[in-house]
Design a protein around this motif. Structure first.
Motif, PDB file in Angstrom:
ATOM      1  N   ALA A  20      -7.342   7.076 -10.299  1.00 27.02           N
ATOM      2  CA  ALA A  20      -7.435   7.138  -8.836  1.00 27.02           C
ATOM      3  C   ALA A  20      -8.874   7.396  -8.392  1.00 27.02           C
ATOM      4  N   ARG A  21      -9.626   8.150  -9.212  1.00 28.04           N
ATOM      5  CA  ARG A  21     -11.043   8.389  -8.887  1.00 28.04           C
ATOM      6  C   ARG A  21     -11.843   7.096  -8.960  1.00 28.04           C
ATOM      7  N   ILE A  22     -11.513   6.262  -9.940  1.00 26.27           N
ATOM      8  CA  ILE A  22     -12.213   4.979 -10.086  1.00 26.27           C
ATOM      9  C   ILE A  22     -11.911   4.091  -8.883  1.00 26.27           C
ATOM     10  N   THR A  23     -10.665   4.070  -8.484  1.00 22.00           N
ATOM     11  CA  THR A  23     -10.269   3.284  -7.304  1.00 22.00           C
ATOM     12  C   THR A  23     -10.939   3.833  -6.046  1.00 22.00           C
ATOM     13  N   ALA A  24     -11.026   5.153  -5.920  1.00 23.19           N
ATOM     14  CA  ALA A  24     -11.575   5.793  -4.723  1.00 23.19           C
ATOM     15  C   ALA A  24     -13.031   5.432  -4.466  1.00 23.19           C
ATOM     16  N   VAL A  25     -13.798   5.112  -5.515  1.00 22.50           N
ATOM     17  CA  VAL A  25     -15.201   4.739  -5.303  1.00 22.50           C
ATOM     18  C   VAL A  25     -15.352   3.245  -5.023  1.00 22.50           C
ATOM     19  N   GLY A  26     -14.232   2.517  -4.994  1.00 26.02           N
ATOM     20  CA  GLY A  26     -14.277   1.106  -4.645  1.00 26.02           C
ATOM     21  C   GLY A  26     -14.257   0.138  -5.819  1.00 26.02           C
ATOM     22  N   PHE A  27     -14.041   0.639  -7.022  1.00 21.92           N
ATOM     23  CA  PHE A  27     -13.974  -0.249  -8.189  1.00 21.92           C
ATOM     24  C   PHE A  27     -12.546  -0.751  -8.309  1.00 21.92           C
ATOM     25  N   VAL A  28     -12.379  -2.061  -8.257  1.00 21.36           N
ATOM     26  CA  VAL A  28     -11.058  -2.681  -8.377  1.00 21.36           C
ATOM     27  C   VAL A  28     -10.891  -3.086  -9.839  1.00 21.36           C
ATOM     28  N   TRP A  29      -9.961  -2.452 -10.512  1.00 22.58           N
ATOM     29  CA  TRP A  29      -9.855  -2.573 -11.961  1.00 22.58           C
ATOM     30  C   TRP A  29      -8.449  -2.975 -12.386  1.00 22.58           C
ATOM     31  N   ARG A  30      -8.376  -3.459 -13.648  1.00 20.92           N
ATOM     32  CA  ARG A  30      -7.061  -3.709 -14.233  1.00 20.92           C
ATOM     33  C   ARG A  30      -6.839  -2.930 -15.521  1.00 20.92           C
ATOM     34  N   ASP A  31      -7.893  -2.347 -16.083  1.00 18.53           N
ATOM     35  CA  ASP A  31      -7.784  -1.504 -17.266  1.00 18.53           C
ATOM     36  C   ASP A  31      -8.906  -0.477 -17.191  1.00 18.53           C
ATOM     37  N   ALA A  32      -8.600   0.772 -17.536  1.00 17.35           N
ATOM     38  CA  ALA A  32      -9.617   1.817 -17.432  1.00 17.35           C
ATOM     39  C   ALA A  32      -9.352   2.929 -18.443  1.00 17.35           C
ATOM     40  N   GLY A  33     -10.411   3.636 -18.812  1.00 13.62           N
ATOM     41  CA  GLY A  33     -10.326   4.768 -19.715  1.00 13.62           C
ATOM     42  C   GLY A  33     -11.427   5.759 -19.404  1.00 13.62           C
TER      43      GLY A  33
END
Length: 144
Positions: free
Chosen positions: A52-65
């Protein structure tokens, strides 16, 4: 320091036959914000939902770690520690990721470390990105 960490991560990926990850300013922001939160609150953890932090900064992702560490004073020491840990090593050598962000503080997270520095690394593949490699063998060999 950020550039050194990314360079060392890419050296590890190259040594295991994987393409490099590229630095992302959005992931840098996500990682830095979390590093600051951990140091300020004294809580050393990934939080309820790191993605959710990654999304909150505006990065649109499909896989994250994410990797976190505290008490390691240099980029080389933290990357070595991550490579010696199965889960952290797997994030570094995940063939799905092609972006990276790094957060750092010269301060440890209170009771969790006696040495200086706290680190966060966010890895991701953008929503419309293509998996940069299909070679998952290095991940299965972790830790190195």
């Amino acid at each position: 320091m950020r550039n050194s960490v990314v360079c060392l991560i890419n050296q590890q990926r190259a040594a295991h036959g994987l393409p490099p990850v590229r630095q992302s300013s959005l992931l840098d922001r996500s990682a830095q914000l979390w590093t600051s939160v951990m140091v300020t609150t004294g809580d050393f953890w990934h939080g309820i939902n790191f993605s959710a932090r990654i999304t909150a900064v505006g990065f649109v992702w499909r896989d994250a770690g994410e990797n976190i560490a505290t008490g390691f004073p240099t980029p080389a020491s933290v990357v070595s520690a991550w490579m010696a840990s199965k889960e952290h090593c797997q994030n570094i050598l995940d063939p799905d990721y092609d972006r990276i962000g790094t957060g750092l503080s010269p301060h440890p997270v209170g009771r969790f470390a006696s040495g200086p520095a706290t680190w966060t690394q966010d890895f991701a593949l953008p929503m419309l990105g293509r998996q940069p490699s299909h070679n998952s063998a290095p991940m299965r060999g972790c830790p190195y």
